[in-house]
Design a protein around this motif. Structure first.
Motif, PDB file in Angstrom:
ATOM      1  N   GLN A 109       0.849  -1.188   0.000  1.00  0.00           N
ATOM      2  CA  GLN A 109       0.000   0.000   0.000  1.00  0.00           C
ATOM      3  C   GLN A 109       0.887   1.240   0.000  1.00  0.00           C
ATOM      4  OE1 GLN A 109      -2.436  -0.171   3.457  1.00  0.00           O
ATOM      5  NE2 GLN A 109      -3.626  -1.920   2.769  1.00  0.00           N
ATOM      6  N   GLY A 110       0.306   2.355  -0.317  1.00  0.00           N
ATOM      7  CA  GLY A 110       0.985   3.647  -0.199  1.00  0.00           C
ATOM      8  C   GLY A 110       2.229   3.773  -1.055  1.00  0.00           C
ATOM      9  N   ASN A 111       3.298   4.297  -0.427  1.00  0.00           N
ATOM     10  CA  ASN A 111       4.554   4.538  -1.141  1.00  0.00           C
ATOM     11  C   ASN A 111       5.185   3.258  -1.671  1.00  0.00           C
ATOM     12  OD1 ASN A 111       4.460   7.293  -0.821  1.00  0.00           O
ATOM     13  ND2 ASN A 111       5.688   7.298   1.035  1.00  0.00           N
ATOM     14  N   ASP A 112       5.063   2.158  -0.918  1.00  0.00           N
ATOM     15  CA  ASP A 112       5.631   0.898  -1.389  1.00  0.00           C
ATOM     16  C   ASP A 112       4.944   0.430  -2.667  1.00  0.00           C
ATOM     17  OD1 ASP A 112       7.398   0.864   0.729  1.00  0.00           O
ATOM     18  OD2 ASP A 112       6.148  -0.448   1.961  1.00  0.00           O
ATOM     19  N   PHE A 113       3.627   0.595  -2.725  1.00  0.00           N
ATOM     20  CA  PHE A 113       2.867   0.226  -3.920  1.00  0.00           C
ATOM     21  C   PHE A 113       3.291   1.100  -5.103  1.00  0.00           C
ATOM     22  CE2 PHE A 113      -0.840   0.582  -6.722  1.00  0.00           C
ATOM     23  CZ  PHE A 113      -1.106  -0.755  -6.966  1.00  0.00           C
ATOM     24  N   ASP A 114       3.428   2.409  -4.857  1.00  0.00           N
ATOM     25  CA  ASP A 114       3.851   3.330  -5.912  1.00  0.00           C
ATOM     26  C   ASP A 114       5.262   3.014  -6.398  1.00  0.00           C
ATOM     27  OD1 ASP A 114       1.426   4.622  -5.661  1.00  0.00           O
ATOM     28  OD2 ASP A 114       2.227   6.207  -4.362  1.00  0.00           O
ATOM     29  N   THR A 115       6.143   2.661  -5.470  1.00  0.00           N
ATOM     30  CA  THR A 115       7.523   2.349  -5.833  1.00  0.00           C
ATOM     31  C   THR A 115       7.598   1.109  -6.711  1.00  0.00           C
ATOM     32  OG1 THR A 115       8.366   3.366  -3.813  1.00  0.00           O
ATOM     33  CG2 THR A 115       9.820   1.795  -4.932  1.00  0.00           C
ATOM     34  N   ILE A 116       6.893   0.071  -6.332  1.00  0.00           N
ATOM     35  CA  ILE A 116       6.944  -1.155  -7.137  1.00  0.00           C
ATOM     36  C   ILE A 116       6.315  -0.925  -8.507  1.00  0.00           C
ATOM     37  CG2 ILE A 116       4.834  -2.420  -6.542  1.00  0.00           C
ATOM     38  CD1 ILE A 116       6.743  -4.830  -5.945  1.00  0.00           C
ATOM     39  N   ASN A 117       5.281  -0.092  -8.575  1.00  0.00           N
ATOM     40  CA  ASN A 117       4.693   0.248  -9.872  1.00  0.00           C
ATOM     41  C   ASN A 117       5.688   1.007 -10.750  1.00  0.00           C
ATOM     42  OD1 ASN A 117       2.200  -0.999  -9.774  1.00  0.00           O
ATOM     43  ND2 ASN A 117       1.224   0.745  -8.791  1.00  0.00           N
ATOM     44  N   SER A 118       6.452   1.911 -10.146  1.00  0.00           N
ATOM     45  CA  SER A 118       7.440   2.662 -10.927  1.00  0.00           C
ATOM     46  C   SER A 118       8.543   1.742 -11.447  1.00  0.00           C
ATOM     47  CB  SER A 118       8.028   3.810 -10.115  1.00  0.00           C
ATOM     48  OG  SER A 118       8.870   3.337  -9.090  1.00  0.00           O
ATOM     49  N   ILE A 119       8.910   0.745 -10.667  1.00  0.00           N
ATOM     50  CA  ILE A 119       9.904  -0.235 -11.121  1.00  0.00           C
ATOM     51  C   ILE A 119       9.363  -1.007 -12.318  1.00  0.00           C
ATOM     52  CG2 ILE A 119      11.108  -2.376 -10.515  1.00  0.00           C
ATOM     53  CD1 ILE A 119      11.243  -1.211  -7.613  1.00  0.00           C
ATOM     54  N   LEU A 120       8.119  -1.434 -12.212  1.00  0.00           N
ATOM     55  CA  LEU A 120       7.510  -2.168 -13.322  1.00  0.00           C
ATOM     56  C   LEU A 120       7.397  -1.315 -14.584  1.00  0.00           C
ATOM     57  CD1 LEU A 120       4.801  -4.129 -11.336  1.00  0.00           C
ATOM     58  CD2 LEU A 120       6.700  -5.137 -12.611  1.00  0.00           C
ATOM     59  N   VAL A 121       7.014  -0.066 -14.419  1.00  0.00           N
ATOM     60  CA  VAL A 121       6.885   0.819 -15.572  1.00  0.00           C
ATOM     61  C   VAL A 121       8.246   1.031 -16.254  1.00  0.00           C
ATOM     62  CG1 VAL A 121       6.450   3.224 -16.231  1.00  0.00           C
ATOM     63  CG2 VAL A 121       4.823   2.005 -14.797  1.00  0.00           C
ATOM     64  N   GLN A 122       9.298   1.196 -15.458  1.00  0.00           N
ATOM     65  CA  GLN A 122      10.616   1.488 -16.017  1.00  0.00           C
ATOM     66  C   GLN A 122      11.325   0.269 -16.591  1.00  0.00           C
ATOM     67  OE1 GLN A 122      13.090   3.617 -13.296  1.00  0.00           O
ATOM     68  NE2 GLN A 122      11.589   5.208 -12.992  1.00  0.00           N
ATOM     69  N   PHE A 123      11.089  -0.917 -15.989  1.00  0.00           N
ATOM     70  CA  PHE A 123      11.936  -2.046 -16.359  1.00  0.00           C
ATOM     71  C   PHE A 123      11.206  -3.268 -16.901  1.00  0.00           C
ATOM     72  CE2 PHE A 123      14.288   0.294 -13.073  1.00  0.00           C
ATOM     73  CZ  PHE A 123      15.421   0.612 -13.803  1.00  0.00           C
ATOM     74  N   ALA A 124       9.892  -3.342 -16.765  1.00  0.00           N
ATOM     75  CA  ALA A 124       9.185  -4.523 -17.249  1.00  0.00           C
ATOM     76  C   ALA A 124       9.009  -4.418 -18.765  1.00  0.00           C
ATOM     77  CB  ALA A 124       7.831  -4.650 -16.566  1.00  0.00           C
ATOM     78  N   PRO A 125       9.138  -5.534 -19.442  1.00  0.00           N
ATOM     79  CA  PRO A 125       8.988  -5.511 -20.912  1.00  0.00           C
ATOM     80  C   PRO A 125       7.542  -5.265 -21.330  1.00  0.00           C
ATOM     81  CG  PRO A 125       9.487  -7.726 -20.126  1.00  0.00           C
ATOM     82  CD  PRO A 125       9.484  -6.821 -18.949  1.00  0.00           C
TER      83      PRO A 125
END
Length: 110
Positions: A94-110
């Motif tokens: 939830q919160g910042n942790d959820f946003d952080t993991i989403n940003s990782i996926l956006v930047q690095f997931a194919p």
């Protein structure tokens, strides 16, 4: 170096450092502080960059969560297995942790 090339290099430097002063950037690029101010104004129209006031903390910075990739760097992506794991894990966050993991996926997931 053309103004557009200088601005691209300025953006890359800011993305690496996250924060710097106008005087330091002017010295590094061999231009006046006013030129750096104009370059930053142009970059602010297209990128999440902001100026910061203050005697010691003043200057220009890139907002948290924004990173650019350099021409010389190799853009790495997550494997499908890594992407799947992160997607499963984010359901528990939830919160910042959820946003952080989403940003990782956006930047690095194919």
């Amino acid at each position: 170096m053309t103004p557009s090339e200088r601005r691209q290099q300025l953006l890359e430097v800011l993305c690496l450092r996250r924060h710097d002063t106008y005087s330091n950037l002017a010295r590094e690029f061999g231009v006046s502080e006013r030129t750096i101010c104009r370059d930053v104004a142009v970059l602010m129209c297209a990128y999440p960059i902001e100026t910061v006031c203050g005697r010691f903390g003043g200057g220009v910075r890139v907002l948290n969560g924004y990173y650019c990739y350099h021409k010389s760097s190799v853009h790495k992506t997550l494997t499908p297995k890594q992407t799947a794991l992160l997607r499963r894990l984010r359901k528990q966050l939830q919160g910042n942790d959820f946003d952080t993991i989403n940003s990782i996926l956006v930047q690095f997931a194919p």
